[in-house]
Motif scaffolding. Structure first.
Motif, PDB file in Angstrom:
ATOM      1  N   SER A  16      18.262 -33.738  10.254  1.00 26.08           N
ATOM      2  CA  SER A  16      16.729 -33.912   9.961  1.00 26.08           C
ATOM      3  C   SER A  16      16.841 -33.668   8.422  1.00 26.08           C
ATOM      4  O   SER A  16      17.158 -32.935   7.958  1.00 26.08           O
ATOM      5  N   THR A  17      16.447 -34.857   7.653  1.00 26.28           N
ATOM      6  CA  THR A  17      16.366 -34.788   6.440  1.00 26.28           C
ATOM      7  C   THR A  17      14.616 -35.096   6.008  1.00 26.28           C
ATOM      8  O   THR A  17      14.204 -35.739   6.396  1.00 26.28           O
ATOM      9  N   THR A  18      14.705 -34.330   4.831  1.00 19.37           N
ATOM     10  CA  THR A  18      13.263 -34.668   4.299  1.00 19.37           C
ATOM     11  C   THR A  18      13.342 -34.470   2.812  1.00 19.37           C
ATOM     12  O   THR A  18      13.924 -33.683   2.235  1.00 19.37           O
ATOM     13  N   ALA A  19      12.613 -35.619   2.146  1.00 19.74           N
ATOM     14  CA  ALA A  19      12.856 -35.832   0.677  1.00 19.74           C
ATOM     15  C   ALA A  19      11.416 -36.062  -0.016  1.00 19.74           C
ATOM     16  O   ALA A  19      10.710 -36.865   0.531  1.00 19.74           O
ATOM     17  N   ASN A  20      11.163 -35.355  -0.989  1.00 19.00           N
ATOM     18  CA  ASN A  20       9.994 -35.569  -1.674  1.00 19.00           C
ATOM     19  C   ASN A  20      10.173 -35.464  -3.224  1.00 19.00           C
ATOM     20  O   ASN A  20      10.845 -34.910  -3.694  1.00 19.00           O
ATOM     21  N   ASN A  21       9.406 -36.606  -3.959  1.00 15.87           N
ATOM     22  CA  ASN A  21       9.564 -36.655  -5.335  1.00 15.87           C
ATOM     23  C   ASN A  21       8.240 -37.033  -5.961  1.00 15.87           C
ATOM     24  O   ASN A  21       7.853 -38.073  -5.373  1.00 15.87           O
ATOM     25  N   THR A  22       7.832 -36.471  -7.115  1.00 13.17           N
ATOM     26  CA  THR A  22       6.765 -36.559  -7.653  1.00 13.17           C
ATOM     27  C   THR A  22       6.814 -36.801  -9.080  1.00 13.17           C
ATOM     28  O   THR A  22       7.613 -35.844  -9.753  1.00 13.17           O
ATOM     29  N   ASP A  23       6.339 -37.689  -9.777  1.00 15.04           N
ATOM     30  CA  ASP A  23       6.566 -37.812 -11.263  1.00 15.04           C
ATOM     31  C   ASP A  23       5.469 -38.283 -12.074  1.00 15.04           C
ATOM     32  O   ASP A  23       4.768 -39.356 -11.570  1.00 15.04           O
ATOM     33  N   ASN A  24       5.175 -37.611 -13.084  1.00 16.79           N
ATOM     34  CA  ASN A  24       4.007 -37.822 -13.882  1.00 16.79           C
ATOM     35  C   ASN A  24       4.432 -38.208 -15.258  1.00 16.79           C
ATOM     36  O   ASN A  24       4.765 -37.125 -15.984  1.00 16.79           O
ATOM     37  N   ASP A  25       3.957 -39.112 -16.106  1.00 15.22           N
ATOM     38  CA  ASP A  25       4.280 -39.569 -17.197  1.00 15.22           C
ATOM     39  C   ASP A  25       2.994 -39.787 -18.083  1.00 15.22           C
ATOM     40  O   ASP A  25       2.276 -40.348 -17.655  1.00 15.22           O
ATOM     41  N   SER A  26       3.252 -39.351 -19.339  1.00 14.63           N
ATOM     42  CA  SER A  26       1.997 -39.320 -20.098  1.00 14.63           C
ATOM     43  C   SER A  26       2.366 -39.571 -21.563  1.00 14.63           C
ATOM     44  O   SER A  26       3.517 -38.968 -22.146  1.00 14.63           O
ATOM     45  N   LEU A  27       2.151 -40.685 -22.424  1.00 11.78           N
ATOM     46  CA  LEU A  27       2.390 -40.971 -23.684  1.00 11.78           C
ATOM     47  C   LEU A  27       1.186 -41.257 -24.532  1.00 11.78           C
ATOM     48  O   LEU A  27       0.470 -42.282 -24.185  1.00 11.78           O
TER      49      LEU A  27
ATOM     50  N   GLY B  41       1.441 -42.639 -16.529  1.00 10.22           N
ATOM     51  CA  GLY B  41       1.879 -43.049 -15.037  1.00 10.22           C
ATOM     52  C   GLY B  41       2.048 -42.080 -14.063  1.00 10.22           C
ATOM     53  O   GLY B  41       2.527 -41.020 -14.738  1.00 10.22           O
ATOM     54  N   ALA B  42       1.923 -42.443 -13.022  1.00 10.36           N
ATOM     55  CA  ALA B  42       2.153 -41.444 -11.825  1.00 10.36           C
ATOM     56  C   ALA B  42       2.956 -42.067 -10.709  1.00 10.36           C
ATOM     57  O   ALA B  42       2.481 -43.414 -10.460  1.00 10.36           O
ATOM     58  N   GLY B  43       3.818 -41.368 -10.041  1.00 16.71           N
ATOM     59  CA  GLY B  43       4.728 -41.983  -9.035  1.00 16.71           C
ATOM     60  C   GLY B  43       4.752 -40.923  -7.988  1.00 16.71           C
ATOM     61  O   GLY B  43       5.073 -39.509  -8.346  1.00 16.71           O
ATOM     62  N   SER B  44       5.022 -41.154  -6.701  1.00 12.96           N
ATOM     63  CA  SER B  44       5.293 -40.313  -5.673  1.00 12.96           C
ATOM     64  C   SER B  44       5.986 -41.021  -4.560  1.00 12.96           C
ATOM     65  O   SER B  44       5.901 -42.221  -4.154  1.00 12.96           O
TER      66      SER B  44
END
Length: 233
Positions: free
Chosen positions: A82-93, A135-138
């Protein structure tokens, strides 16, 4: 003439029946999974010559539940991955800049281009810039695989580590689902009923692969794959 007409009519009826028979769609061959050869050549067991119930190669305490494993023995692997992965990335310039400059003379020479109502015209620079980027990514992924696979011991390392390999194929109306498992295990982690948890298998490699009409429906057509790579918009 009547006999010729009857003969021609028979020939036409035979040709029509042959054409209809050729247009009938015959069922294709059934897709079957071919049985795999045993992954290792099993050597015959050598009879004990020292009169003992324990082989000479066995080390450790006589009270330990150890077994003389050999290539070709079977081990049941309980797959509980059982594997669970989460990634959240927020960028601002944000970037701002401005330039204001007036050039009235160059090397002592006045730079004017006429005047208006007594006000001379001189070269001037006045610019400003304002750049912003947000920018925002999830991403999230969850994988669960459970089941049992009977594996074969394919090799025994000098330190006693066992190399395992096993697979299971299920064919339902031409849709084949295969589970392939490989890894390394310690003899101490194998229970008395020759079962081991996948959590105790090192370098665990589980492949869950499907093949058939249902799996083909999830594939992107080859022409669409090419167009998605070269399409500029």
């Amino acid at each position: 003439m009547n006999a010729r007409r009857r003969t021609a009519a028979k020939l036409l009826s035979l040709a029509a029946s042959g054409a209809l028979a050729s247009c009938t769609t015959a069922p294709g061959p059934i897709t079957m999974v071919k049985p795999a050869d045993f992954p290792v050549a099993v050597a015959p067991q050598v009879a004990s010559t020292d009169g003992s119930v324990f082989p000479n190669a066995v080390s450790g305490s006589l009270y330990e539940p150890r077994r003389d494993w050999r290539p070709g023995d079977l081990v049941t692997i309980n797959i509980v991955t059982s594997t669970t992965a989460n990634n959240t990335d927020n960028d601002s310039l944000s970037r701002k800049g401005s330039i204001a400059d007036t050039l009235t003379s160059f090397m002592g020479v006045p730079l004017t281009f006429g005047s208006f109502n007594g006000t001379p015209f001189s070269p001037s620079i006045n610019t400003s810039s304002d750049q912003e980027y947000t920018g925002a990514g999830s991403a999230a992924a969850t994988n669960n695989v459970t089941g049992q696979v009977e594996a074969v011991i394919t090799h025994i390392d000098p330190n006693g580590t066992l190399a395992l390999a096993g697979r299971t194929n299920v064919n339902v109306n031409g849709n084949v689902t295969s589970i392939v498992v490989t890894g390394y295990a310690s003899p101490d982690d194998i229970a008395a009923n020759t079962t081991i948890s996948s959590n105790n298998v090192a370098d665990m490699n589980v492949q869950y692969v499907g093949n058939g009409p249902l799996n083909a429906a999830h594939q992107v057509p080859w022409l669409q794959q090419i167009l998605s790579k070269i399409w500029p918009f």
